[in-house]
Scaffold this motif. Sequence first.
Motif, mmCIF file in Angstrom:
data_model
loop_
_atom_site.group_PDB
_atom_site.id
_atom_site.type_symbol
_atom_site.label_atom_id
_atom_site.label_comp_id
_atom_site.label_asym_id
_atom_site.label_seq_id
_atom_site.Cartn_x
_atom_site.Cartn_y
_atom_site.Cartn_z
ATOM 1 N N TYR A 1 13.309 4.983 6.151
ATOM 2 C CA TYR A 1 12.696 4.151 6.915
ATOM 3 C C TYR A 1 11.573 3.546 6.410
ATOM 4 O O TYR A 1 11.468 2.319 6.380
ATOM 5 C CB TYR A 1 12.414 4.649 8.284
ATOM 6 N N VAL A 2 10.659 4.238 5.902
ATOM 7 C CA VAL A 2 9.234 3.561 5.562
ATOM 8 C C VAL A 2 9.588 3.016 4.014
ATOM 9 O O VAL A 2 8.817 2.071 3.781
ATOM 10 C CB VAL A 2 8.295 4.667 5.207
ATOM 11 N N ARG A 3 10.553 3.323 3.323
ATOM 12 C CA ARG A 3 11.019 2.530 2.078
ATOM 13 C C ARG A 3 11.383 1.228 2.514
ATOM 14 O O ARG A 3 11.060 0.251 1.508
ATOM 15 C CB ARG A 3 12.095 3.297 1.276
ATOM 16 N N ASP A 4 11.881 0.820 3.589
ATOM 17 C CA ASP A 4 12.384 -0.430 3.611
ATOM 18 C C ASP A 4 11.364 -1.189 4.414
ATOM 19 O O ASP A 4 11.496 -2.364 4.427
ATOM 20 C CB ASP A 4 13.520 -0.398 5.002
ATOM 21 N N LEU A 5 10.036 -0.845 4.478
ATOM 22 C CA LEU A 5 9.090 -1.595 4.824
ATOM 23 C C LEU A 5 8.392 -2.237 3.908
ATOM 24 O O LEU A 5 8.103 -1.789 2.731
ATOM 25 C CB LEU A 5 8.047 -0.586 5.456
ATOM 26 N N ARG A 6 8.395 -3.532 3.703
ATOM 27 C CA ARG A 6 7.989 -4.492 2.721
ATOM 28 C C ARG A 6 6.727 -3.984 2.015
ATOM 29 O O ARG A 6 6.482 -4.178 0.794
ATOM 30 C CB ARG A 6 7.834 -5.921 3.126
ATOM 31 N N VAL B 1 5.185 -1.270 1.816
ATOM 32 C CA VAL B 1 5.129 0.062 1.359
ATOM 33 C C VAL B 1 5.458 0.045 -0.442
ATOM 34 O O VAL B 1 6.528 -0.293 -0.714
ATOM 35 C CB VAL B 1 6.219 1.136 1.963
ATOM 36 N N SER B 2 4.559 0.446 -1.178
ATOM 37 C CA SER B 2 4.594 0.609 -2.520
ATOM 38 C C SER B 2 5.172 1.931 -3.054
ATOM 39 O O SER B 2 5.842 1.910 -3.889
ATOM 40 C CB SER B 2 3.267 0.189 -3.284
ATOM 41 N N LYS B 3 4.689 3.035 -2.209
ATOM 42 C CA LYS B 3 5.153 4.305 -2.965
ATOM 43 C C LYS B 3 5.069 5.290 -1.494
ATOM 44 O O LYS B 3 4.139 5.021 -0.613
ATOM 45 C CB LYS B 3 4.232 4.853 -4.251
ATOM 46 N N CYS C 1 0.746 -1.189 -0.019
ATOM 47 C CA CYS C 1 -0.045 -0.011 -0.034
ATOM 48 C C CYS C 1 0.894 1.246 -0.054
ATOM 49 O O CYS C 1 2.211 1.138 0.343
ATOM 50 C CB CYS C 1 -1.053 -0.121 1.307
ATOM 51 N N PRO C 2 0.468 2.355 -0.323
ATOM 52 C CA PRO C 2 1.114 3.644 -0.269
ATOM 53 C C PRO C 2 1.204 3.999 1.283
ATOM 54 O O PRO C 2 0.512 3.572 2.181
ATOM 55 C CB PRO C 2 0.206 4.520 -1.028
ATOM 56 N N MET C 3 2.228 4.827 1.492
ATOM 57 C CA MET C 3 2.551 5.269 2.742
ATOM 58 C C MET C 3 2.780 7.036 2.532
ATOM 59 O O MET C 3 3.428 7.449 1.780
ATOM 60 C CB MET C 3 4.157 4.828 3.228
ATOM 61 N N VAL C 4 2.021 7.908 3.627
ATOM 62 C CA VAL C 4 2.254 9.246 3.470
ATOM 63 C C VAL C 4 2.974 9.409 4.942
ATOM 64 O O VAL C 4 2.661 9.029 5.902
ATOM 65 C CB VAL C 4 0.843 9.778 3.674
ATOM 66 N N VAL D 1 -4.727 10.414 -6.018
ATOM 67 C CA VAL D 1 -3.348 10.301 -6.569
ATOM 68 C C VAL D 1 -2.594 8.948 -6.230
ATOM 69 O O VAL D 1 -1.893 8.181 -7.241
ATOM 70 C CB VAL D 1 -2.572 11.330 -6.213
ATOM 71 N N LEU D 2 -2.601 8.355 -5.013
ATOM 72 C CA LEU D 2 -2.097 7.375 -4.520
ATOM 73 C C LEU D 2 -2.811 5.980 -5.069
ATOM 74 O O LEU D 2 -2.066 4.868 -5.042
ATOM 75 C CB LEU D 2 -1.673 7.473 -3.252
ATOM 76 N N LYS D 3 -4.113 5.934 -5.146
ATOM 77 C CA LYS D 3 -4.791 4.728 -5.335
ATOM 78 C C LYS D 3 -5.089 4.505 -6.628
ATOM 79 O O LYS D 3 -5.399 3.346 -7.082
ATOM 80 C CB LYS D 3 -6.181 4.657 -4.433
#
Length: 432
Positions: A273-278, A280-282, A208-211, A430-432
């Motif tokens: 940090y959040v990019r390394d979470l499996r 997280v897509s964007k 899922c996206p992360m904000v 935008v994200l979905k």
Amino acid sequence: MTFVLMLLMAATQVLAQFEQTDDDAKYATELLKPGQQVPDAKLKTPEGKSVKLSKLIKGKWALIDFWASWCPDCRKDMPNVQRMYADFAPRGVEFVGVSFDTETDNWVNAISKYNIRYAQVSDLKKMRDSEVAKAFGVKWIPSMMLIDPQGKVVLSTVLSDKMEKTLTETFAQKRPIDGTTEQISLDGGKGRLAAILQKPSLAQGAQCPMVVFCHGFGGSKEGPLFELIADSLQAHGIASLRFDFNGHGASEGEFVDMTVPNEIEDAMKVIEYVRDLRYVSKVALVGHSQGGVVASMTAGKLEPGDIAAVALMAPAAVLRDDAIRGSTMGANYNPLDPPEFVELWGGKRLGRNYIKTAFSLPIYETAANYQGPALIVHGTGDRVVPYTYGERYKSVWPNAKVEILEAQDHGFGQNIYRATRLVSDFLIEVLK
């Protein structure tokens, strides 16, 4: 103390001379007061049929909108009324428009032009001659009244934002949100950062996206401004992380050591940090006030495509000009030779490095390197950061959408739900 409250205290102390007067204090003084019983009136529909107002609203929650096709403020306000109708009519609120048009054709044409779908009535008299206007105390349009099922006034106002806020709070729909919310700690540019991570329920292996949220000067991750957006995102399958910058909230560091460049370092660390979470897509960024400056510059420092969207709320790009003038949050100093620190409200100290780095901070120049989807939300009533600083982002982000909210202050206190909904709707789209 929440960020919104702290900022309000600062704004009150610093800019009391610019205190804004609520238009209700000028234009709504004779409207029926909360608790008063609504009088009845016999009016005509656009088709010429006589109808009693009581028949339209009896036993229901009702919003009465006093307007006219010849009224420019009414035409300007119509999108707000239409939005409220779309949101609250399904929840049982009856909408009734009472027009002060004198010509049926003009009235009917306006109904058609604005695609008004709720009941419309009028006595086809000028406002100063109308018995309805006298009975309800209407001296200015647009005016609105919220009526409860017992026929008593809940709110009388000339401000659609105030009406929308009241409706939202009156008809709040609290639903459990699938997913998890946890307090975490992660490395920042200067020590550990306290954060709140909200994650929607995901199937195994799903993403899922992360904000990532960036709060403002002297603020924190807490408070309704970010919470409302984060909850909405989570309900739509989008994760979020709110954190305290160094020297703020529950994070490590001293406020006196805080600068915009080291807040950008913190933001970079959080994004890493959040990019390394499996899952997280964007990644997208939201920033309010100084956090808006941090978000925009961080997006500009990263590679194209690293950030999927940016939303800025009252971005405080004025901070560079404030430093050049030698005045930050009401504290004055020599910008060419700043002291070791400057005393602020609540015992806070603004450090020399903050002033020196802010003095030559390339805010718009750095932000310009980001060219992805963007939204800027600012209020014309902002006395902390003039809304023109938000509008200026349009010059470096030509594809950005700018929403200027009439009379809204720095914390969007007039109708926080309007500002937060704009941001959450943009991100979801935008994200979905």
